[in-house]
Design a protein around this motif. Structure first.
Motif, PDB file in Angstrom:
ATOM      1  N   ARG A   1       0.633  -1.046   0.122  1.00 25.25           N
ATOM      2  CA  ARG A   1      -0.191  -0.128   0.177  1.00 25.25           C
ATOM      3  C   ARG A   1       0.591   1.260  -0.097  1.00 25.25           C
ATOM      4  O   ARG A   1       1.318   1.809   1.240  1.00 25.25           O
ATOM      5  CB  ARG A   1      -1.060   0.369   0.939  1.00 25.25           C
ATOM      6  N   PRO A   2       1.390   1.986  -0.881  1.00 23.48           N
ATOM      7  CA  PRO A   2       2.034   2.848  -0.963  1.00 23.48           C
ATOM      8  C   PRO A   2       1.173   3.707  -0.421  1.00 23.48           C
ATOM      9  O   PRO A   2      -0.448   4.052   0.010  1.00 23.48           O
ATOM     10  CB  PRO A   2       2.005   3.036  -2.408  1.00 23.48           C
ATOM     11  N   TYR A   3       2.148   5.314  -0.067  1.00 25.83           N
ATOM     12  CA  TYR A   3       1.556   5.903   0.643  1.00 25.83           C
ATOM     13  C   TYR A   3       2.146   7.614   0.008  1.00 25.83           C
ATOM     14  O   TYR A   3       3.176   7.360  -0.218  1.00 25.83           O
ATOM     15  CB  TYR A   3       1.458   6.385   1.974  1.00 25.83           C
TER      16      TYR A   3
ATOM     17  N   ALA B   1       8.159   9.120   0.752  1.00 23.24           N
ATOM     18  CA  ALA B   1       7.072   8.617   0.663  1.00 23.24           C
ATOM     19  C   ALA B   1       7.425   7.526   0.600  1.00 23.24           C
ATOM     20  O   ALA B   1       8.339   6.947   0.726  1.00 23.24           O
ATOM     21  CB  ALA B   1       6.660   8.387  -1.540  1.00 23.24           C
ATOM     22  N   GLY B   2       6.751   6.416   0.747  1.00 18.11           N
ATOM     23  CA  GLY B   2       6.864   4.658   1.140  1.00 18.11           C
ATOM     24  C   GLY B   2       5.914   4.243   0.763  1.00 18.11           C
ATOM     25  O   GLY B   2       4.768   4.366   0.280  1.00 18.11           O
ATOM     26  N   THR B   3       5.821   2.826   0.958  1.00 17.67           N
ATOM     27  CA  THR B   3       5.162   1.517   0.684  1.00 17.67           C
ATOM     28  C   THR B   3       4.809   0.315   2.273  1.00 17.67           C
ATOM     29  O   THR B   3       5.913   0.969   2.813  1.00 17.67           O
ATOM     30  CB  THR B   3       5.383   0.861  -0.461  1.00 17.67           C
TER      31      THR B   3
END
Length: 626
Positions: free
Chosen positions: A288-290, A298-300
């Motif tokens: 689930r990327p954010y 940004a990350g997952t």
């Protein structure tokens, strides 16, 4: 080897040497068991005698014969006995249930086990804040109690706490509440929580239950199958929270389906929090990327974990050569994403989270699983795997290896696999096809298997009509032989082959156990020789030997074993006189392989000759085999 066989002070030295020589003679034969098993298929073909058929079915469909079992099965017939054992629900097992009622955790729901046996979270001390006089003492009292709460937190699950040990309350530890101060945190704990019990008790009671059932249950084949499936779907008890989840796994996942339909059993294990935790599927989710924020790039979140998907196909269904690919592993992992655990260290119940599931299309073993299936994706995978011919062959092979030989004939495997597919995976009918097959009663199958440590201990206790509580001294003895109960760290389970159990250290451990059992030096376990030898003149060595040979090996002993028995009779060894036990070791747990809890006098000493004879017979190749 001499260091491992306890010899007490004041014992006749020459007798001890004679005993050790006798053990070495038998030990040498046991060391050849693997070779004997491999050579059996080339044995001269002839039918088993009637007595051999009775002995064979008792050794394969039970953990071992008790006094009187041979005569009973001979009277009703081998076929009737097989029929009774396959229909386990028809057998009265009230006596065993009465023994199990002494183990309270067996009936506890998982949330209750967590509540009663896990250490409480440390109480957070409230930050001290300035208080108006005269309430300053009240604030000090709250801070003091909060600090004590931190000190009183229970040990982690990897540390020990004595059973029944309770944490002290502030007022019990000698602290006094000053007049005018607030009560001791009445609002901090709206529901009083009892002090935690020893976390290791949960696993120990489950281990004890397994042994008690093996020794006492009338439903012997059913208990063998429970053990078979718990080894097939193996879980290591001491992996963190699995020690609290394993009770439900045994009671609610394996036992209801052990003789039922394989697809139902497979589904139960897939939904089991213990399995989801052990193979890490509870952490598996769609990535689930954010987006980035002012304080965080940004990350997952999340990501797939393939552990369960791989073992589901390799160990639970298809087998390592079952025709699946790494792509299939990835697709199966996607299908089981979102299968997780609700509050794994508090409630431990199965939970499906739609938001963590990969709802895209998948292809598993050539079967298309449409997008949007949700939890049904995992169920579809289980349907596909349970119906595969490779699964039928894999399960039939393992069952044939358990009940026939280390390398079972392909003929019986093929017939059992066909029955598996024809009956929609009926475990009972697949098993019936194996234990009624001509190959099962072949001379090449007679005594072709070597008992595992657990089977060996249970068989010895049954043969000698022992009374046992199944507690740590016995459990630790099994561990020293190489098979701690629920203690296999890797998910492949213990191997069901002779060479797994025939190391020199494991054999010495078996003889030490046999000696301790024969001399009533194992705490919580005892034998009553008068019950074993009713009407036998214990001063008549020939009569005693004949009766014990009938009870342990059905009167069928090799020339080597008979030589060892005769040598023991001539030596008049007093090695098995009861000696003062060494000091006990502390806190033995699953997987422990150290000195363990030593034998301790639990009953009246047994005659030296009788105890020596029992030790030799229980340690003989004939008894090691089944």
């Amino acid at each position: 080897m001499n260091q491992d066989i306890p010899v007490g002070r004041g014992i006749n030295r020459s007798g001890a040497v004679a005993m050790i020589l006798s053990l070495l003679l038998v030990f040498g034969q046991v060391g050849n068991l693997a070779g004997q098993a491999q050579s059996r298929p080339t044995a001269k073909k002839s039918d088993l005698t009637g007595d051999q058929r009775v002995a064979h079915v008792l050794s394969r469909l039970t953990f071992g014969a008790r006094p009187g079992d041979f005569e009973r099965v001979k009277a009703i017939g081998v076929n009737e006995f097989i029929k009774q054992q396959l229909d386990s629900d028809s057998l009265d097992d009230v006596a065993t249930q009465a023994k199990l009622r002494k183990l309270p955790t067996l009936g506890m729901a998982t949330p209750v086990i967590f509540e009663q046996y896990t250490p409480p979270k440390p109480v957070v001390s409230p930050s001290p804040t300035p208080a108006k006089s005269p309430d300053k003492t009240a604030a000090n009292s709250i801070a003091q109690i909060g600090s004590n709460g931190d000190k009183m937190s229970a040990p982690s699950p990897n540390e020990s706490m004595k059973p029944g040990e309770a944490m002290q309350k502030p007022e019990e530890s000698g602290q006094k509440q000053e007049a005018g101060t607030m009560p001791a945190l009445p609002a901090a704990s709206p529901r009083p929580t009892p002090p935690p019990k020893n976390p290791q008790m949960v696993v120990t009671e489950l281990q004890r239950a397994a042994l008690l059932r093996a020794v006492y249950s009338e439903r012997q084949l059913y208990e063998l199958m429970v053990g078979f499936w718990e080894n097939h779907f193996s879980i290591f008890a001491n992996k963190d929270d699995d020690r609290y989840l394993l009770t439900s796994y045994d009671r609610d996942t394996i036992r209801p389906f052990a003789m039922g339909r394989f697809r139902d059993l497979l589904g139960a294990t897939a939904h089991s929090p213990a399995m989801l935790f052990y193979l890490d599927n509870w952490r598996s989710s769609v990535a689930r990327p954010y987006p980035a924020t002012k304080t965080k790039p940004a990350g997952t979140d999340g990501g797939l974990n393939e552990n369960y998907a791989r073992e589901l196909m390799e160990l639970h269904t298809l087998g390592v050569d079952g025709g699946y690919t790494q792509k299939d592993v990835q697709e199966v992992a996607r299908c089981f994403s979102g299968w997780t655990i609700q509050k794994p260290n508090e409630e431990g119940l199965f939970l499906y989270r739609p938001g963590l599931h990969d709802n895209g299309e998948k292809i598993v073993l050539g079967h298309k699983i449409p997008a949007g299936g949700g939890i049904a994706d995992g169920e579809r995978v289980l349907d596909i795997l349970a119906a595969q011919p490779a699964t039928a062959h894999f399960i039939a092979t393992k069952l044939a290896r358990r009940f026939i030989s280390d390398d079972p004939p392909s003929s019986v495997i093929d017939r059992a696999a066909a029955v598996f597919l024809k009956t929609d995976g009926s475990i009972r009918e697949t098993l019936r096809a194996i234990v009624t097959a001509p190959e099962f009663f072949s001379p090449a199958t007679y005594r072709a298997k070597v008992r595992s440590p657990f089977e060996y201990v249970a068989a010895a206790m049954r043969a000698l009509n022992a009374e046992t509580d199944g507690d740590r001294p016995v459990l630790d003895a099994i561990g020293r032989m190489g098979q701690p109960v629920f203690g296999r760290i890797t998910p492949d389970g213990y191997a069901d082959r002779a060479d797994q159990w025939l190391s020199s250290g494991a054999m010495v451990a078996r003889f030490n156990f046999a000696s301790a059992l024969a001399t009533n030096r194992m705490k919580g376990t005892s034998i009553d020789v008068s019950r074993l030898l009713p009407g036998v003149d214990q001063a008549n060595k020939d009569s005693v030997a004949a009766q014990l040979i009938r009870l342990t090996v059905f009167g069928d002993v090799s020339a080597g074993t008979r030589t060892a028995l005769e040598k023991s009779a001539r030596s008049g060894s007093a090695v098995n006189q009861v000696a003062p036990p060494p000091p006990p070791a502390a806190n033995v747990s699953v997987g422990y392989s150290g000195p363990g809890t030593p034998p301790q006098t639990a009953s009246a000493p047994v005659s030296p000759y009788i105890s020596e004879l029992i030790t030799l017979l229980i340690g003989s190749p004939e008894f090691q085999q089944r």
